[in-house]
Design a protein around this motif. Structure first.
Motif, PDB file in Angstrom:
ATOM      1  N   GLU A 139       0.925  -1.189   0.148  1.00 10.98           N
ATOM      2  CA  GLU A 139       0.242   0.028  -0.036  1.00 10.98           C
ATOM      3  C   GLU A 139       0.724   1.310  -0.077  1.00 10.98           C
ATOM      4  OE1 GLU A 139      -2.957  -0.073   3.083  1.00 10.98           O
ATOM      5  OE2 GLU A 139      -3.211   2.169   3.154  1.00 10.98           O
ATOM      6  N   TRP A 140       1.998   1.026   0.735  1.00  6.57           N
ATOM      7  CA  TRP A 140       3.061   2.449   0.833  1.00  6.57           C
ATOM      8  C   TRP A 140       4.041   2.089  -0.263  1.00  6.57           C
ATOM      9  CZ3 TRP A 140       3.727   2.730   6.954  1.00  6.57           C
ATOM     10  CH2 TRP A 140       2.625   3.224   7.361  1.00  6.57           C
ATOM     11  N   THR A 159       8.745   4.339   7.593  1.00  3.68           N
ATOM     12  CA  THR A 159       7.718   5.142   6.675  1.00  3.68           C
ATOM     13  C   THR A 159       6.799   5.585   7.770  1.00  3.68           C
ATOM     14  OG1 THR A 159       8.296   3.828   5.173  1.00  3.68           O
ATOM     15  CG2 THR A 159       6.337   5.207   4.610  1.00  3.68           C
ATOM     16  N   GLU A 163       5.272   9.785   9.172  1.00  3.75           N
ATOM     17  CA  GLU A 163       3.743  10.518   9.267  1.00  3.75           C
ATOM     18  C   GLU A 163       3.733  11.373  10.212  1.00  3.75           C
ATOM     19  OE1 GLU A 163       1.113   9.264   6.829  1.00  3.75           O
ATOM     20  OE2 GLU A 163       3.284   9.426   6.257  1.00  3.75           O
ATOM     21  N   LYS A 166       6.672  14.695   8.749  1.00  2.14           N
ATOM     22  CA  LYS A 166       6.643  14.908   7.168  1.00  2.14           C
ATOM     23  C   LYS A 166       6.413  16.298   7.054  1.00  2.14           C
ATOM     24  CE  LYS A 166       3.381  12.717   4.871  1.00  2.14           C
ATOM     25  NZ  LYS A 166       2.585  11.571   4.708  1.00  2.14           N
ATOM     26  N   GLN A 171      -1.609  12.601   5.584  1.00  2.00           N
ATOM     27  CA  GLN A 171      -1.472  11.269   6.069  1.00  2.00           C
ATOM     28  C   GLN A 171      -1.764  10.468   4.843  1.00  2.00           C
ATOM     29  OE1 GLN A 171      -0.829  10.220   9.473  1.00  2.00           O
ATOM     30  NE2 GLN A 171       0.270  12.329   9.113  1.00  2.00           N
ATOM     31  N   ARG A 172      -0.916   9.223   4.936  1.00  2.00           N
ATOM     32  CA  ARG A 172      -1.198   8.179   3.885  1.00  2.00           C
ATOM     33  C   ARG A 172      -2.133   7.473   3.830  1.00  2.00           C
ATOM     34  NH1 ARG A 172       3.778   5.858   1.625  1.00  2.00           N
ATOM     35  NH2 ARG A 172       5.362   7.339   2.205  1.00  2.00           N
ATOM     36  N   LYS A 175      -6.044   7.935   1.810  1.00  2.00           N
ATOM     37  CA  LYS A 175      -6.010   7.226   0.692  1.00  2.00           C
ATOM     38  C   LYS A 175      -7.161   5.941   0.678  1.00  2.00           C
ATOM     39  CE  LYS A 175      -3.407   9.765  -1.872  1.00  2.00           C
ATOM     40  NZ  LYS A 175      -3.283  10.891  -1.132  1.00  2.00           N
TER      41      LYS A 175
END
Ligand code: SF4
Ligand code: MSK
Length: 642
Positions: A139-140, A159, A163, A166, A171-172, A175
């Motif tokens: 996903e990332w 990673t 968050e 950054k 925020q990832r 999505k």
């Protein structure tokens, strides 16, 4: 007809088996006598001493954000010295509360990410759910092909840690939300950026001489809360699953009756499973079990309290001693050799209370230092050795127990726990084989809702709170929803009320309407699905998101709502805001502390609806609140044309 008679007799049987609030209160009263015998005070005494509460604090109109104050808004003084009015002061206080709640959940996640960063095949912490790790890495867009699992794990951890700070971007996890929701967040300017940034921005905005506009403060509250629900909390849940395994269904037991008269009792309390998992594992070491027997006990009994209980119950079936307002009761049984705590929701009173008994009270985190406790700072590298030392210490303490002071209430209930989204999908899949993609499908549940067999679903979450009769609101609301064919998903201390009462048993289906009962039979689930700890409300957001996705509508349209009848913590305010930001209404049984500002009251109940589609409905009467919930769900159904 014969069927109906059967159901009626089952209902009677279940009602007989349910532990009532009155029975729980009678247990507490007996334990209170134990407290009196050793001249110990409990939260009930302190609550009396604090009543009546300060009205300015209750209404959110006391400001101490600079040393010209504190300033309080009164009929005579409508502004603080700097000119801030009630709306600015209540709004600033509210935003600070959200920031604090966000920091608690998110810092918990940061700790877990550091544990993953230090994980290794030979170390104390290993990857238990490789599949979930790989899925998250993909996903990332982190390469996985041909790589060592721990290389991937460390890159995922790094990673995740990015968050928090950054420099740019959002925020990832946002999505993951359906496009309609992402658009709302984007168009309204509330997409969460770095978690630490949202918290810092909130503190900056509320510093003396900055934002005085209530709506701007509420908007930043929504944004900050999103950095929790679709950031910190979601990270906490995902990484915990990777490290300790995604929860599965377990049969267990709950309430103080899980403490054992003839065993060494260790209570683990708090939120961070990195600590409690080690204690649970250490207590199973044969050498220590034998050692406990050599001291005259029948073995070692580890039980959980508050959210730690939820974490270990759904990963190991460990039994649950109770929820937030029961933490002192556990020690008052006189049968607890050791209480080990990590972070959040821990009463500092536990330390002096433990001194009245033989209980060793152990704190383990620099985040929760409590005077009078035995402080053993837990380190990932030495965690297992430290946990074994603690268990040995608890065993050594067993012989110091004073039998004349022991009173363990008999009440306990069986419970079926452990329904993260993956398990819900798996169970639905078992019925119709509708597994459409790797994330599965909620279509069978949607079909049941569309057909009216299920009217909708309510996520019941949160704490308990002496402002209302503890556990009562939860219990009353749960029973009424079940009767009305409304499925419940529960986390945190709310889930523990259901556990204590016996509502997490599959047989609780006999308390449900015919529709929900049929669903429980078909899917083989209890009517209240235990989804985990308070950090796991992120799972509920994914559930609501998945239902909306499979339905083809926005989250704000589905007949699914949140409810926190007895909430008390800053985390709860952050949670309620991210649930509203996700488009769902939230029904509250305790008023947020903003009553002194008409603008703030309007903003949290109506204003946010124009921003996210969701808002608060506040009602201190649980019977009225449940009626409000049912009408809210029916209104959503009508709007959908079902
Ligand atoms: Fe008073 Fe304004 Fe200072 Fe708050 S910021 S304490 S209202 S002077
Ligand atoms: S422990 S935040 S009292 S749910 Fe998560 Fe319970 Fe509320 Fe703490």
């Amino acid at each position: 007809m014969i069927k109906n008679i059967n159901v009626r007799s089952w209902v009677l049987k279940i009602l007989e088996n349910v532990t009532t609030i009155e029975q729980m209160e009678a247990d507490t009263a007996k334990l209170k006598a134990n407290a009196c015998a050793v001249c110990a005070e409990t939260w009930e005494d302190r609550n009396k001493n604090q009543t009546p509460h300060c009205r300015f604090g209750e209404d959110g109109i006391c400001c101490k954000n600079c040393s010209m104050g504190p300033c309080r808004i009164t009929p005579k003084a409508s502004r603080g010295i700097c000119g801030a009015d009630a709306h600015a002061i209540a709004g600033r206080n509210y935003l600070r509360t959200i920031a604090a709640g966000t920091s608690a959940h998110s810092d918990h996640a940061r700790e877990i990410l550091h544990v993953l960063l230090g994980s290794s095949p030979e170390g104390n912490y290993r990857v238990r759910d490789e599949q979930k790790l790989i899925r998250l890495a993909q996903e990332w867009e982190i390469p996985t092909e041909g790589r060592d699992v721990y290389d991937i794990a460390h890159e995922v951890a790094e990673t995740g840690l990015h968050e928090f700070g950054k420099i740019a971007g959002t925020q990832r996890f946002i999505k993951r939300a359906i496009p309609a929701r992402q658009k709302v967040w984007h168009d309204q300017g509330i997409e969460p950026r770095a978690i630490d940034r949202e918290i810092a921005t909130s503190l900056h905005m509320t510093h003396m001489g900055n934002t005085a506009d209530a709506e701007a403060l509420v908007r930043q509250g929504l944004r900050t809360s999103l950095s929790n629900g679709w950031g910190g909390s979601m990270l906490g849940t995902e990484i915990t699953d990777i490290l300790f395994g995604t929860p599965t269904v377990w049969n267990t037991e709950g309430n103080l009756g899980v403490l054992e008269k003839d065993m060494v009792n260790i209570v683990v309390h708090g939120h961070d499973p990195a600590f409690s998992e080690m204690v649970v594992t250490a207590a199973e070491v044969k050498e220590l079990v034998d050692y406990s027997r050599s001291k005259g006990s029948k073995g070692i009994n580890v039980v959980g309290l508050c959210c730690t209980a939820n974490e270990i119950a759904m990963r190991h079936g460990v039994r649950m001693a109770g929820n937030f307002l029961q933490q002192e009761n556990a020690i008052l049984t006189g049968a607890v050799e050791m209480m080990c705590v990590d972070v959040q929701c821990i009463f500092p009173s536990l330390s002096s209370l433990s001194e009245c008994f033989h209980t060793k009270f152990v704190t383990s985190s620099p985040i929760a230092r409590i005077p009078g406790s035995l402080y053993v700072e837990f380190k990932p590298e030495t965690a297992f050795e430290q946990a074994k030392d603690l268990v040995r210490m608890a065993v050594d303490n067993y012989q110091k127990r004073e039998p004349s002071r022991v009173f363990i209430p008999e009440h306990k209930q069986t419970a079926t726990v452990g329904y993260p989204c993956e398990q819900i999908i798996k169970h639905l899949d078992g019925v119709t084989n509708s597994h459409v993609d790797e994330f599965g499908s909620y279509r069978p549940a949607i079909d049941a809702i569309k057909a009216g067999v299920l009217r909708g679903a309510v996520a019941i979450v949160g704490c308990n709170n002496p402002r209302v009769r503890p556990d009562y609101s939860h219990f009353e609301i749960m029973k009424e929803l079940l009767k009305n064919d409304i499925l419940i998903v529960a986390t945190g201390c709310a889930a523990q009320v259901a556990t204590k009462a016996g509502l997490l048993q599959k047989d609780a289906k006999y308390l449900c309407g015919a529709g929900l009962r049929r669903v429980c039979d078909l899917v083989n689930i209890p009517p209240i699905l235990h989804m985990g700890a308070c950090v796991d409300i992120s799972r509920m957001m994914l559930l609501a998101n998945g239902i909306a996705r499979d339905w083809g509508v926005d989250t704000t349209q589905i007949p699914v709502v949140g409810c926190a009848p007895e909430w008390m913590s800053e985390k709860a305010v952050s949670i309620a805001n991210y649930v509203v930001s996700t488009g769902l209404d939230v029904y509250l049984g305790i008023e947020p502390q903003v009553k002194g500002s008409s603008q703030m009251m309007e903003l949290i109940t109506q204003g946010t609806r124009k921003i996210t589609g969701g808002g608060f409905i506040i009602n201190k009467d649980p019977h009225e609140l449940v009626t409000n919930i049912i009408s809210g769900i029916e209104a959503k159904r009508t709007a959908l044309g079902i």
